[in-house]
Design a protein around this motif. Sequence first.
Motif, PDB file in Angstrom:
ATOM      1  N   ARG A  97      55.762  -7.243 -85.103  1.00 47.51           N
ATOM      2  CA  ARG A  97      56.816  -6.376 -85.580  1.00 47.51           C
ATOM      3  C   ARG A  97      57.916  -7.300 -85.849  1.00 47.51           C
ATOM      4  O   ARG A  97      58.668  -7.303 -86.769  1.00 47.51           O
ATOM      5  CB  ARG A  97      57.093  -5.264 -84.745  1.00 47.51           C
ATOM      6  N   ALA A  98      58.099  -8.271 -84.957  1.00 46.63           N
ATOM      7  CA  ALA A  98      59.137  -9.082 -84.819  1.00 46.63           C
ATOM      8  C   ALA A  98      58.904 -10.278 -85.971  1.00 46.63           C
ATOM      9  O   ALA A  98      59.810 -10.662 -86.657  1.00 46.63           O
ATOM     10  CB  ALA A  98      59.528  -9.984 -83.603  1.00 46.63           C
ATOM     11  N   ALA A  99      57.705 -10.836 -86.116  1.00 45.89           N
ATOM     12  CA  ALA A  99      57.381 -11.711 -86.964  1.00 45.89           C
ATOM     13  C   ALA A  99      57.591 -11.228 -88.269  1.00 45.89           C
ATOM     14  O   ALA A  99      57.801 -11.954 -89.464  1.00 45.89           O
ATOM     15  CB  ALA A  99      56.135 -12.335 -86.431  1.00 45.89           C
ATOM     16  N   TYR A 100      57.077  -9.955 -88.554  1.00 47.58           N
ATOM     17  CA  TYR A 100      56.879  -9.342 -89.919  1.00 47.58           C
ATOM     18  C   TYR A 100      58.174  -8.775 -90.648  1.00 47.58           C
ATOM     19  O   TYR A 100      58.280  -8.597 -91.899  1.00 47.58           O
ATOM     20  CB  TYR A 100      55.729  -8.328 -90.130  1.00 47.58           C
ATOM     21  N   ILE A 101      59.192  -8.749 -89.989  1.00 51.03           N
ATOM     22  CA  ILE A 101      60.559  -8.608 -90.087  1.00 51.03           C
ATOM     23  C   ILE A 101      61.117  -9.228 -91.479  1.00 51.03           C
ATOM     24  O   ILE A 101      61.639  -8.949 -92.588  1.00 51.03           O
ATOM     25  CB  ILE A 101      61.642  -8.158 -89.128  1.00 51.03           C
ATOM     26  N   THR A 102      60.848 -10.620 -91.193  1.00 52.90           N
ATOM     27  CA  THR A 102      61.408 -11.645 -92.240  1.00 52.90           C
ATOM     28  C   THR A 102      60.419 -11.446 -93.504  1.00 52.90           C
ATOM     29  O   THR A 102      60.974 -11.423 -94.612  1.00 52.90           O
ATOM     30  CB  THR A 102      60.907 -12.817 -91.722  1.00 52.90           C
ATOM     31  N   GLU A 103      59.262 -11.257 -93.270  1.00 57.11           N
ATOM     32  CA  GLU A 103      58.202 -10.732 -94.556  1.00 57.11           C
ATOM     33  C   GLU A 103      58.845  -9.636 -95.215  1.00 57.11           C
ATOM     34  O   GLU A 103      58.734  -9.454 -96.301  1.00 57.11           O
ATOM     35  CB  GLU A 103      56.762 -10.650 -94.204  1.00 57.11           C
ATOM     36  N   ALA A 104      59.140  -8.655 -94.474  1.00 60.96           N
ATOM     37  CA  ALA A 104      59.673  -7.329 -95.055  1.00 60.96           C
ATOM     38  C   ALA A 104      60.683  -7.447 -95.764  1.00 60.96           C
ATOM     39  O   ALA A 104      60.849  -7.199 -96.924  1.00 60.96           O
ATOM     40  CB  ALA A 104      59.616  -6.183 -94.000  1.00 60.96           C
ATOM     41  N   ARG A 105      61.794  -8.237 -95.442  1.00 59.59           N
ATOM     42  CA  ARG A 105      63.169  -8.675 -95.991  1.00 59.59           C
ATOM     43  C   ARG A 105      62.566  -9.428 -97.134  1.00 59.59           C
ATOM     44  O   ARG A 105      63.262  -9.106 -98.374  1.00 59.59           O
ATOM     45  CB  ARG A 105      63.900  -9.404 -95.248  1.00 59.59           C
TER      46      ARG A 105
ATOM     47  N   LEU B 114      55.282  -2.483 -94.770  1.00 59.43           N
ATOM     48  CA  LEU B 114      54.094  -3.424 -94.717  1.00 59.43           C
ATOM     49  C   LEU B 114      53.338  -2.929 -93.307  1.00 59.43           C
ATOM     50  O   LEU B 114      53.738  -2.383 -92.546  1.00 59.43           O
ATOM     51  CB  LEU B 114      54.609  -4.567 -94.394  1.00 59.43           C
ATOM     52  N   PRO B 115      51.902  -2.851 -93.875  1.00 56.39           N
ATOM     53  CA  PRO B 115      50.868  -2.379 -92.473  1.00 56.39           C
ATOM     54  C   PRO B 115      51.212  -3.047 -91.332  1.00 56.39           C
ATOM     55  O   PRO B 115      51.097  -2.441 -90.286  1.00 56.39           O
ATOM     56  CB  PRO B 115      49.650  -2.873 -93.330  1.00 56.39           C
ATOM     57  N   PRO B 116      51.486  -4.374 -91.134  1.00 51.28           N
ATOM     58  CA  PRO B 116      51.938  -4.991 -89.819  1.00 51.28           C
ATOM     59  C   PRO B 116      53.214  -4.252 -89.260  1.00 51.28           C
ATOM     60  O   PRO B 116      53.310  -4.269 -87.725  1.00 51.28           O
ATOM     61  CB  PRO B 116      52.168  -6.209 -90.146  1.00 51.28           C
ATOM     62  N   LEU B 117      54.084  -3.687 -89.793  1.00 50.10           N
ATOM     63  CA  LEU B 117      54.992  -2.966 -89.301  1.00 50.10           C
ATOM     64  C   LEU B 117      54.887  -1.344 -88.791  1.00 50.10           C
ATOM     65  O   LEU B 117      55.685  -0.875 -88.292  1.00 50.10           O
ATOM     66  CB  LEU B 117      56.396  -3.232 -90.280  1.00 50.10           C
ATOM     67  N   THR B 118      54.097  -0.890 -89.587  1.00 50.17           N
ATOM     68  CA  THR B 118      53.510   0.437 -89.462  1.00 50.17           C
ATOM     69  C   THR B 118      52.256   0.713 -88.606  1.00 50.17           C
ATOM     70  O   THR B 118      52.045   1.881 -88.169  1.00 50.17           O
ATOM     71  CB  THR B 118      53.490   1.166 -90.717  1.00 50.17           C
TER      72      THR B 118
ATOM     73  N   GLU C 273      46.101   2.251 -83.361  1.00 51.79           N
ATOM     74  CA  GLU C 273      45.117   1.534 -84.174  1.00 51.79           C
ATOM     75  C   GLU C 273      45.122   0.146 -83.750  1.00 51.79           C
ATOM     76  O   GLU C 273      43.939  -0.452 -84.240  1.00 51.79           O
ATOM     77  CB  GLU C 273      46.160   1.596 -85.620  1.00 51.79           C
ATOM     78  N   LEU C 274      45.891  -0.611 -83.490  1.00 49.09           N
ATOM     79  CA  LEU C 274      45.782  -2.081 -82.967  1.00 49.09           C
ATOM     80  C   LEU C 274      44.760  -2.099 -81.704  1.00 49.09           C
ATOM     81  O   LEU C 274      43.640  -2.914 -81.562  1.00 49.09           O
ATOM     82  CB  LEU C 274      47.107  -2.608 -82.512  1.00 49.09           C
TER      83      LEU C 274
END
Length: 170
Positions: free
Chosen positions: A33-41, A48-52, A57-58
Amino acid sequence: MSSTCASAPEHEHAPTIIELGARDAGEILTLQRAAYITEARAHSDFGLPPLTQTLAELQEELSGPAVTACGIRDHGRLIASVRLRHSGDAVELGRLIVAPDRQGQGLGTRLLRHAEAVFPDAREIRLFTGEHSAANIRLYRRLGYCETGRTPAGAYQLRHFVKPLARPGR
């Protein structure tokens, strides 16, 4: 721990690459979640699936026999991870993530190079990233990945990459 993810550090004090499993799901999810915030922005897409993805599930994903997860810890803290799915003669790489405060230090490169060697019978490795993920795209190109196509993902496109894996004796 199996030997599929264990590797010696490149530098004397560099953390080693280790195998991760369902027991590490909480840490992986936090890092993800920390890493994908940049991608989401970058993609204006906070769904994005990595954030949801949920913890359950994981945990289920990491428990599957087709998934191998590797990571790097530094003083106990998970700072990078990647997930691999072996499918036929290919490896599908997903969720190559590095803690935001550790990006740009070669951790993603180390994990990506390691991922290329995990399955010695694989002929190629495949991955995708969002079209606005400039640093990811530069990394993949630098390491010999070629773009094979694009697919729509809402208001942006996913860029697909592949790299043939040279194996001795083939």
